[in-house]
Every structure is written in C-alpha cells, then in structure tokens.
Design a protein around this motif. Structure first.
Motif, PDB file in Angstrom:
ATOM      1  N   GLY A 156      -0.833  66.919  -6.493  1.00 17.28           N
ATOM      2  CA  GLY A 156      -1.246  67.224  -5.176  1.00 17.28           C
ATOM      3  C   GLY A 156      -1.153  65.959  -4.116  1.00 17.28           C
ATOM      4  N   VAL A 157      -0.358  64.935  -4.632  1.00 18.58           N
ATOM      5  CA  VAL A 157      -0.345  63.603  -4.166  1.00 18.58           C
ATOM      6  C   VAL A 157       1.069  63.370  -3.713  1.00 18.58           C
ATOM      7  CG1 VAL A 157      -0.619  61.142  -4.043  1.00 18.58           C
ATOM      8  CG2 VAL A 157      -2.321  62.745  -4.541  1.00 18.58           C
ATOM      9  N   VAL A 158       1.753  62.894  -2.711  1.00 18.47           N
ATOM     10  CA  VAL A 158       2.875  62.391  -2.141  1.00 18.47           C
ATOM     11  C   VAL A 158       3.092  61.054  -1.866  1.00 18.47           C
ATOM     12  CG1 VAL A 158       4.909  62.459  -0.714  1.00 18.47           C
ATOM     13  CG2 VAL A 158       3.776  64.815  -1.321  1.00 18.47           C
ATOM     14  N   TYR A 159       3.864  60.192  -2.500  1.00 15.40           N
ATOM     15  CA  TYR A 159       3.989  58.906  -2.352  1.00 15.40           C
ATOM     16  C   TYR A 159       5.019  58.609  -1.518  1.00 15.40           C
ATOM     17  CZ  TYR A 159       0.797  58.229  -6.441  1.00 15.40           C
ATOM     18  OH  TYR A 159      -0.313  58.567  -7.336  1.00 15.40           O
ATOM     19  N   ARG A 160       5.067  57.851  -0.441  1.00  7.73           N
ATOM     20  CA  ARG A 160       6.081  57.662   0.532  1.00  7.73           C
ATOM     21  C   ARG A 160       6.310  56.050   0.684  1.00  7.73           C
ATOM     22  NH1 ARG A 160       6.474  60.955   5.971  1.00  7.73           N
ATOM     23  NH2 ARG A 160       8.509  59.363   5.876  1.00  7.73           N
ATOM     24  N   GLU A 161       7.541  55.711   0.526  1.00 11.28           N
ATOM     25  CA  GLU A 161       7.704  54.156   1.235  1.00 11.28           C
ATOM     26  C   GLU A 161       7.870  54.218   2.543  1.00 11.28           C
ATOM     27  OE1 GLU A 161      11.181  52.592  -0.719  1.00 11.28           O
ATOM     28  OE2 GLU A 161      10.499  52.971  -2.789  1.00 11.28           O
ATOM     29  N   LEU A 162       7.403  53.171   3.103  1.00  9.86           N
ATOM     30  CA  LEU A 162       7.286  52.885   4.668  1.00  9.86           C
ATOM     31  C   LEU A 162       7.693  51.551   4.693  1.00  9.86           C
ATOM     32  CD1 LEU A 162       3.721  54.430   5.644  1.00  9.86           C
ATOM     33  CD2 LEU A 162       6.149  55.519   5.555  1.00  9.86           C
ATOM     34  N   PRO A 163       8.529  51.214   6.031  1.00 11.17           N
ATOM     35  CA  PRO A 163       9.260  50.021   6.154  1.00 11.17           C
ATOM     36  C   PRO A 163       8.176  48.789   6.475  1.00 11.17           C
ATOM     37  CG  PRO A 163       9.465  51.436   8.050  1.00 11.17           C
ATOM     38  CD  PRO A 163       9.037  52.301   7.010  1.00 11.17           C
ATOM     39  N   ASP A 164       7.064  49.144   7.078  1.00 11.49           N
ATOM     40  CA  ASP A 164       6.040  48.137   7.457  1.00 11.49           C
ATOM     41  C   ASP A 164       4.972  48.011   6.699  1.00 11.49           C
ATOM     42  OD1 ASP A 164       5.289  50.471   8.564  1.00 11.49           O
ATOM     43  OD2 ASP A 164       4.358  49.735  10.263  1.00 11.49           O
ATOM     44  N   ILE A 165       4.503  48.805   5.602  1.00 10.21           N
ATOM     45  CA  ILE A 165       3.499  48.671   4.446  1.00 10.21           C
ATOM     46  C   ILE A 165       3.350  47.328   4.048  1.00 10.21           C
ATOM     47  CG2 ILE A 165       4.533  49.669   2.573  1.00 10.21           C
ATOM     48  CD1 ILE A 165       2.007  51.180   2.204  1.00 10.21           C
ATOM     49  N   PRO A 166       2.304  46.766   4.340  1.00  9.10           N
ATOM     50  CA  PRO A 166       2.008  45.437   3.589  1.00  9.10           C
ATOM     51  C   PRO A 166       1.905  45.573   2.306  1.00  9.10           C
ATOM     52  CG  PRO A 166      -0.157  46.283   4.505  1.00  9.10           C
ATOM     53  CD  PRO A 166       1.072  47.008   5.019  1.00  9.10           C
ATOM     54  N   ASP A 167       2.494  44.467   1.605  1.00 13.18           N
ATOM     55  CA  ASP A 167       2.227  44.236  -0.063  1.00 13.18           C
ATOM     56  C   ASP A 167       0.929  43.802  -0.294  1.00 13.18           C
ATOM     57  OD1 ASP A 167       5.054  44.428  -0.190  1.00 13.18           O
ATOM     58  OD2 ASP A 167       5.407  42.389  -0.494  1.00 13.18           O
ATOM     59  N   SER A 168       0.540  43.976  -1.507  1.00 16.52           N
ATOM     60  CA  SER A 168      -0.717  43.674  -2.124  1.00 16.52           C
ATOM     61  C   SER A 168      -0.630  42.574  -2.844  1.00 16.52           C
ATOM     62  CB  SER A 168      -1.514  44.877  -2.681  1.00 16.52           C
ATOM     63  OG  SER A 168      -0.987  45.248  -3.703  1.00 16.52           O
TER      64      SER A 168
END
Length: 281
Positions: free
Chosen positions: A242-254
C-alpha cells in the motif's frame, strides 16, 4: 558482620520474585536461610526493609531505596566480572531499520575482539538508554535525549518520500519535496526522521498525525492518512503493497547518531565497542 554481596543478591531476588519461596528457589537456598540473610541485612543496616505480617511483600521506604541501589551495584559487578573475563556483552538498541552494512561491519570487528553484541529493537531507544536498559543506541534523531547522554554523529542517509499507493502524489510528475509542505504528515515523535520543520516553509494549518513506532507509521501512510519520508533502505527492507517510495531531487538527508550515557560512565567493554563502532562510520 559486614555488608556482603550475598546480602544484596538475596534482597534483590526477594524484591524481584515477590516471595521468599520464589527468591530462595532462584538462589538455590532454603527459605529459612534466605529469611536469616534478609534479617542479618536489616541488623547490619539498623533499619527495617520489609513490612512484617503483610499478606504480600511490602517494602519500607528504606527497602525501596536499598533495592534500587543494590540492583545498580549488582549490575556493575556483573559487568565488571564480564569485562575482566573478556566476555562482556554490549547492548545496542535501535528503533527501526538498522543500517545493515554499518551494523554488519561493526559486529564483525567487535566479535573479532572477543566481544558479544546483543541487538535490541525498541520503540524508544533513547528512553531505554537513559534508563540503563541499553549500553549504546543508534538513532536518527536526538530530540528526545537528556543531558546525561553523549551523541556522536556517524553519518547520513539518503531519504525517499513515502506515500499511499492510491494517492495522486504517487504518480505525480515533476514532484519536489518543497511542493509537499501543506500535505497531511505522519510523524513518529519518538524515533522518526520527519517533522514539519523538515520543510523550510511548512503550511501553518497542516494536519499532523502522530504514531508510536515504525509499523504504525507505515500503516498510516498506506491508509492515506498522510505522507512521510524514510531512509532509502526502506525501499528494499520495508516494502509494503500500500506504499510507494519515491526519490525526490530536493529531499533532505537524515543523520545517524550513536549515543551512550555519561552517568554512570560506560563500562570498559562499552568504551572499547564505541572505539570500534566510531572507526567504522
């Protein structure tokens, strides 16, 4: 007669078992022998530790204080013996998705030195570390830490967006992290990596849904209650229909942190483990 370790062990067993019968069996003593040991302890301390005549075990105020301090002393003695014998166990706690490459490398190096690493999954490793249930904690946020814990940043993890599979966001083209500041957000305050502050300018009326652990977080995202972000290792380690994981260009690292208590000071084995772990970052 002076206070001896056997007095501490007898009283701790009595408190933890709740009955003289259970404590005597645990210590492989007769019940009269255990009773005499506790009475000797009270004479040595010149105080009453257990209320006599109660239908169940009841401690006095002195009894409760003595048990807490005796338990700490017995734990320290056990760790000291293990340290000296080279068989010490270090308890490493984590909340979710322990980084496999890092943990495998550290565990292999530690075991080559003769140590043993006990790995514990817990909803709140910071609290368990503070209570002495863990020796070291690996966390992705230190916001719940106390002043008695030392934190060392050991690296960062790339993150991905997590969104319900039937959400329009799951397939939206050209999506950026900055576009999602008004969407409902699922937050795990204990150990999650994402909060409203993860956006530079979040929407003031944003709906925040809180949860207590990673499994709840995943199910809430799947149910469409909100979006979230998680280290990219979740793509392979925590797939969900039920979950999709998406890479985004500006998501911050943790960030990733190791934590350990300053008070009481870490044991020799814990210090040696930390030296090994920090060299492997």
């Amino acid at each position: 007669m002076d206070l001896q370790v056997r007095h501490l062990a007898a009283f701790a067993a009595l408190c933890e078992e709740g009955t003289y019968t259970g404590a005597a069996a645990r210590l492989h003593l007769t019940q009269p022998s255990l009773t005499r040991t506790v009475q000797d302890l009270e004479r040595i301390l010149d105080t009453t530790l257990v209320h006599r005549g109660a239908r169940r075990l009841e401690l006095t105020d002195d009894g409760r204080e003595f048990h807490a301090r005796a338990r700490r002393i017995l734990t320290d003695l056990t760790e000291l013996e293990a340290d000296m014998r080279g068989r010490a166990e270090v308890r490493l706690g984590f909340a979710w998705l322990l980084p496999a490459e890092w943990s495998g490398r550290v565990r292999a190096r530690w075991e080559q030195l003769g140590g043993h690493l006990a790995i514990h999954r817990t909803d709140d490793p910071v609290a368990d570390l503070d209570r002495g249930r863990l020796d070291v904690a690996l966390v992705r946020t230190t916001r719940n830490g106390t002043g008695t814990i030392t934190w060392q940043r050991i690296g960062t993890e790339r993150r991905v967006l997590a969104v319900a599979a039937d959400s329009p966001v799951a397939g939206q083209r050209g999506l950026r992290w900055a576009d999602l500041g008004a969407h409902p957000l699922v937050v795990n305050p204990r150990s999650g990596t994402t909060t409203p502050d993860s956006w530079p300018d979040p929407h003031p009326g944003r709906e925040i849904i809180t949860c207590g652990n990673f499994d709840e977080w995943l199910e809430l995202v799947s149910a469409g209650r909100g979006i979230g972000a998680v280290p990219a290792i979740a793509v392979h380690r925590a797939p969900h229909p039920g979950v999709v994981y998406r890479e985004l260009p500006d998501i911050p690292d943790s960030p990733l942190y190791l934590g350990w208590r300053r008070t009481p000071p870490p044991s020799r084995s814990t210090r040696r483990f930390l030296e090994t772990a920090l060299r492997a970052e």
